[in-house]
Design a protein around this motif. Sequence first.
Motif, PDB file in Angstrom:
ATOM      1  N   SER A  89      -2.780   4.290  -6.019  1.00 39.61           N
ATOM      2  CA  SER A  89      -2.133   4.808  -7.229  1.00 39.61           C
ATOM      3  C   SER A  89      -2.753   6.131  -7.655  1.00 39.61           C
ATOM      4  N   ILE A  90      -1.903   7.072  -8.001  1.00 42.85           N
ATOM      5  CA  ILE A  90      -2.382   8.362  -8.497  1.00 42.85           C
ATOM      6  C   ILE A  90      -2.564   8.245 -10.011  1.00 42.85           C
ATOM      7  N   SER A  91      -3.670   8.765 -10.505  1.00 41.39           N
ATOM      8  CA  SER A  91      -3.957   8.684 -11.938  1.00 41.39           C
ATOM      9  C   SER A  91      -3.004   9.591 -12.726  1.00 41.39           C
ATOM     10  N   SER A  92      -3.009   9.446 -14.024  1.00 34.38           N
ATOM     11  CA  SER A  92      -2.113  10.218 -14.885  1.00 34.38           C
ATOM     12  C   SER A  92      -2.375  11.724 -14.792  1.00 34.38           C
ATOM     13  N   GLU A  93      -3.583  12.096 -14.419  1.00 34.26           N
ATOM     14  CA  GLU A  93      -3.893  13.516 -14.279  1.00 34.26           C
ATOM     15  C   GLU A  93      -3.428  14.075 -12.938  1.00 34.26           C
ATOM     16  N   ASN A  94      -2.911  13.199 -12.060  1.00 33.01           N
ATOM     17  CA  ASN A  94      -2.442  13.588 -10.730  1.00 33.01           C
ATOM     18  C   ASN A  94      -3.483  14.333  -9.905  1.00 33.01           C
ATOM     19  N   THR A  95      -4.723  14.074 -10.151  1.00 31.00           N
ATOM     20  CA  THR A  95      -5.764  14.761  -9.398  1.00 31.00           C
ATOM     21  C   THR A  95      -6.489  13.846  -8.418  1.00 31.00           C
ATOM     22  N   ARG A 109      -7.602   1.257  -1.546  1.00 33.80           N
ATOM     23  CA  ARG A 109      -7.305   0.032  -0.798  1.00 33.80           C
ATOM     24  C   ARG A 109      -8.269  -0.097   0.378  1.00 33.80           C
ATOM     25  N   LEU A 110      -8.900  -1.261   0.477  1.00 31.91           N
ATOM     26  CA  LEU A 110      -9.730  -1.607   1.627  1.00 31.91           C
ATOM     27  C   LEU A 110      -8.904  -2.549   2.500  1.00 31.91           C
ATOM     28  N   ALA A 144      -5.253  -7.837   6.181  1.00 36.21           N
ATOM     29  CA  ALA A 144      -5.346  -8.188   4.760  1.00 36.21           C
ATOM     30  C   ALA A 144      -6.020  -7.018   4.049  1.00 36.21           C
ATOM     31  N   TYR A 145      -5.745  -6.895   2.763  1.00 37.82           N
ATOM     32  CA  TYR A 145      -6.327  -5.790   2.000  1.00 37.82           C
ATOM     33  C   TYR A 145      -6.583  -6.224   0.572  1.00 37.82           C
ATOM     34  N   ARG A 146      -7.421  -5.444  -0.084  1.00 39.98           N
ATOM     35  CA  ARG A 146      -7.679  -5.593  -1.515  1.00 39.98           C
ATOM     36  C   ARG A 146      -7.800  -4.198  -2.096  1.00 39.98           C
ATOM     37  N   ASN A 147      -7.245  -4.032  -3.291  1.00 33.93           N
ATOM     38  CA  ASN A 147      -7.369  -2.773  -4.016  1.00 33.93           C
ATOM     39  C   ASN A 147      -8.516  -2.881  -5.003  1.00 33.93           C
ATOM     40  N   PHE A 148      -9.162  -1.751  -5.248  1.00 35.77           N
ATOM     41  CA  PHE A 148     -10.206  -1.716  -6.263  1.00 35.77           C
ATOM     42  C   PHE A 148     -10.136  -0.386  -7.002  1.00 35.77           C
TER      43      PHE A 148
END
Length: 171
Positions: free
Chosen positions: A97-103, A109-110, A134-138
Amino acid sequence: MIKKIQFISIALAAILLSGCTISYKFNGTIIDYNKVKSISVQDFPNRAPMVYAPLASKFNESVRDIYTRQTRLNMVRQNGDLELEGEITGYDLSPQSISSENTMASETRLTVRINVRYTNNTNHDEDFERSYTAYRNFDSNRLLNDVQDQLIDEIIKEICENIYNDTVANW
């Protein structure tokens, strides 16, 4: 006379029902223990381009453990009635996911990929080679070192359960 017929009907029903048994297996195995008595699980070497040193030993231990805990199969070094082998082929990080600042990404994701070759020496129609992912986001604000062990444990558990289900469970 009616009481006598009711008594005979109940007695016959009890005799018929006592001959029937219902068996529930909560681990879902479909193993015919008359034919299949052993399993061999070879070490899965880590051949991923990016290597996390404890991954291979954690995975190898977990995959053996699930069969030991949930079946009556004897674990043998080689030539089991069932055989598992393969390799760890991927250990990757990717921005999500891109943050609201788009930076920068707000999540990372691992992902872990493991290639598995399964051989059923009592029924080769069930043999397969398959890749499991399999993956997990952090949160990207967290360091990988801070979350890596927990995420790896969750990922390994998921992959081991999927391998188990595909090999000996009826899911």
